[in-house]
Design a protein around this motif. Structure first.
Motif, PDB file in Angstrom:
ATOM      1  N   THR A   1       0.844  -1.192   0.000  1.00 19.68           N
ATOM      2  CA  THR A   1       0.000   0.000   0.000  1.00 19.68           C
ATOM      3  C   THR A   1       0.885   1.250   0.000  1.00 19.68           C
ATOM      4  OG1 THR A   1      -0.112  -0.081   2.403  1.00 19.68           O
ATOM      5  CG2 THR A   1      -1.914  -1.104   1.205  1.00 19.68           C
ATOM      6  N   PRO A   2       0.384   2.305  -0.608  1.00 16.02           N
ATOM      7  CA  PRO A   2       1.146   3.566  -0.598  1.00 16.02           C
ATOM      8  C   PRO A   2       1.305   4.098   0.824  1.00 16.02           C
ATOM      9  CG  PRO A   2      -0.668   3.637  -2.187  1.00 16.02           C
ATOM     10  CD  PRO A   2      -0.836   2.405  -1.375  1.00 16.02           C
ATOM     11  N   PRO A   3       2.325   4.892   1.063  1.00 16.39           N
ATOM     12  CA  PRO A   3       2.511   5.477   2.403  1.00 16.39           C
ATOM     13  C   PRO A   3       1.270   6.253   2.842  1.00 16.39           C
ATOM     14  CG  PRO A   3       4.404   5.943   0.991  1.00 16.39           C
ATOM     15  CD  PRO A   3       3.357   5.315   0.122  1.00 16.39           C
ATOM     16  N   GLY A   4       0.885   6.050   4.097  1.00 19.87           N
ATOM     17  CA  GLY A   4      -0.256   6.761   4.649  1.00 19.87           C
ATOM     18  C   GLY A   4      -1.592   6.082   4.414  1.00 19.87           C
ATOM     19  N   VAL A   5      -1.609   4.979   3.683  1.00 19.82           N
ATOM     20  CA  VAL A   5      -2.854   4.255   3.416  1.00 19.82           C
ATOM     21  C   VAL A   5      -2.908   3.044   4.345  1.00 19.82           C
ATOM     22  CG1 VAL A   5      -4.174   2.961   1.699  1.00 19.82           C
ATOM     23  CG2 VAL A   5      -2.907   5.000   1.016  1.00 19.82           C
ATOM     24  N   ASP A   6      -4.001   2.924   5.098  1.00 17.07           N
ATOM     25  CA  ASP A   6      -4.114   1.862   6.088  1.00 17.07           C
ATOM     26  C   ASP A   6      -4.756   0.586   5.553  1.00 17.07           C
ATOM     27  OD1 ASP A   6      -2.938   3.427   8.031  1.00 17.07           O
ATOM     28  OD2 ASP A   6      -4.854   4.250   8.702  1.00 17.07           O
ATOM     29  N   LYS A   7      -5.705   0.717   4.619  1.00 18.71           N
ATOM     30  CA  LYS A   7      -6.410  -0.480   4.159  1.00 18.71           C
ATOM     31  C   LYS A   7      -5.632  -1.190   3.053  1.00 18.71           C
ATOM     32  CE  LYS A   7      -9.470   1.282   0.606  1.00 18.71           C
ATOM     33  NZ  LYS A   7     -10.785   1.200   0.091  1.00 18.71           N
ATOM     34  N   THR A   8      -5.824  -2.500   2.956  1.00 17.61           N
ATOM     35  CA  THR A   8      -5.143  -3.288   1.928  1.00 17.61           C
ATOM     36  C   THR A   8      -5.835  -3.090   0.578  1.00 17.61           C
ATOM     37  OG1 THR A   8      -6.501  -5.227   2.397  1.00 17.61           O
ATOM     38  CG2 THR A   8      -4.407  -5.053   3.572  1.00 17.61           C
ATOM     39  N   ILE A   9      -5.104  -3.365  -0.481  1.00 21.70           N
ATOM     40  CA  ILE A   9      -5.641  -3.210  -1.833  1.00 21.70           C
ATOM     41  C   ILE A   9      -6.427  -4.460  -2.193  1.00 21.70           C
ATOM     42  CG2 ILE A   9      -5.024  -2.971  -4.262  1.00 21.70           C
ATOM     43  CD1 ILE A   9      -2.542  -1.382  -3.286  1.00 21.70           C
ATOM     44  N   ASP A  10      -7.681  -4.277  -2.595  1.00 15.49           N
ATOM     45  CA  ASP A  10      -8.552  -5.388  -2.982  1.00 15.49           C
ATOM     46  C   ASP A  10      -8.289  -5.729  -4.448  1.00 15.49           C
ATOM     47  OD1 ASP A  10     -10.548  -7.231  -3.471  1.00 15.49           O
ATOM     48  OD2 ASP A  10     -12.208  -5.885  -2.979  1.00 15.49           O
TER      49      ASP A  10
END
Length: 127
Positions: free
Chosen positions: A42-51
């Motif tokens: 995930t990009p920096p600062g993004v908490d959720k995983t990529i679906d």
């Protein structure tokens, strides 16, 4: 659209064959690439995983773009996928034993590992 005598007059294909290649930087929206891609960083600062079952990006990598192209070819009903190794993402095409032993948690399942299943379950040839 070809020069007579150049050898291509001996080549034929079905009308619904699709060329599948890597396209670095292409836009992808709501494409299920989960058969090939999982656990994307995930990009920096993004908490959720990529679906990856609903993958979206404005700038796909070579491997995610090629996975998207394969998924889209399947979705559109192609009976054959034509793959040119020179314009494909190497990490999407195959992974040798050394790489498998070095990188245990790989997020890419190569196309090579899926082509038999694609043919057996969907009847789609890969050349």
């Amino acid at each position: 659209d070809k020069i007579p005598g150049d050898g291509r007059e001996f080549s034929v294909t079905v009308r619904d064959a699709v060329a599948v290649r890597a396209e670095d930087g292409r836009y992808v929206n709501n494409c299920n690439v989960s058969a090939f891609i999982s656990n994307l960083p995930t990009p920096p600062g993004v908490d959720k995983t990529i679906d990856t079952s609903k993958f979206c990006t404005r700038e796909a990598s070579g491997s995610t773009s090629q996975a998207s192209n394969v998924s889209e070819a399947i979705e559109m009903g192609a009976s054959a996928m034509l793959v040119d190794e020179d314009v494909s993402a190497a990490n999407f095409m195959a992974r040798d034993g050394r790489m498998r032993s070095l990188v245990m948690d790989e997020s890419i399942t190569p196309l090579l590992y899926r082509v038999n299943g694609i043919y057996d379950s969907l009847g789609i040839s890969t050349v």
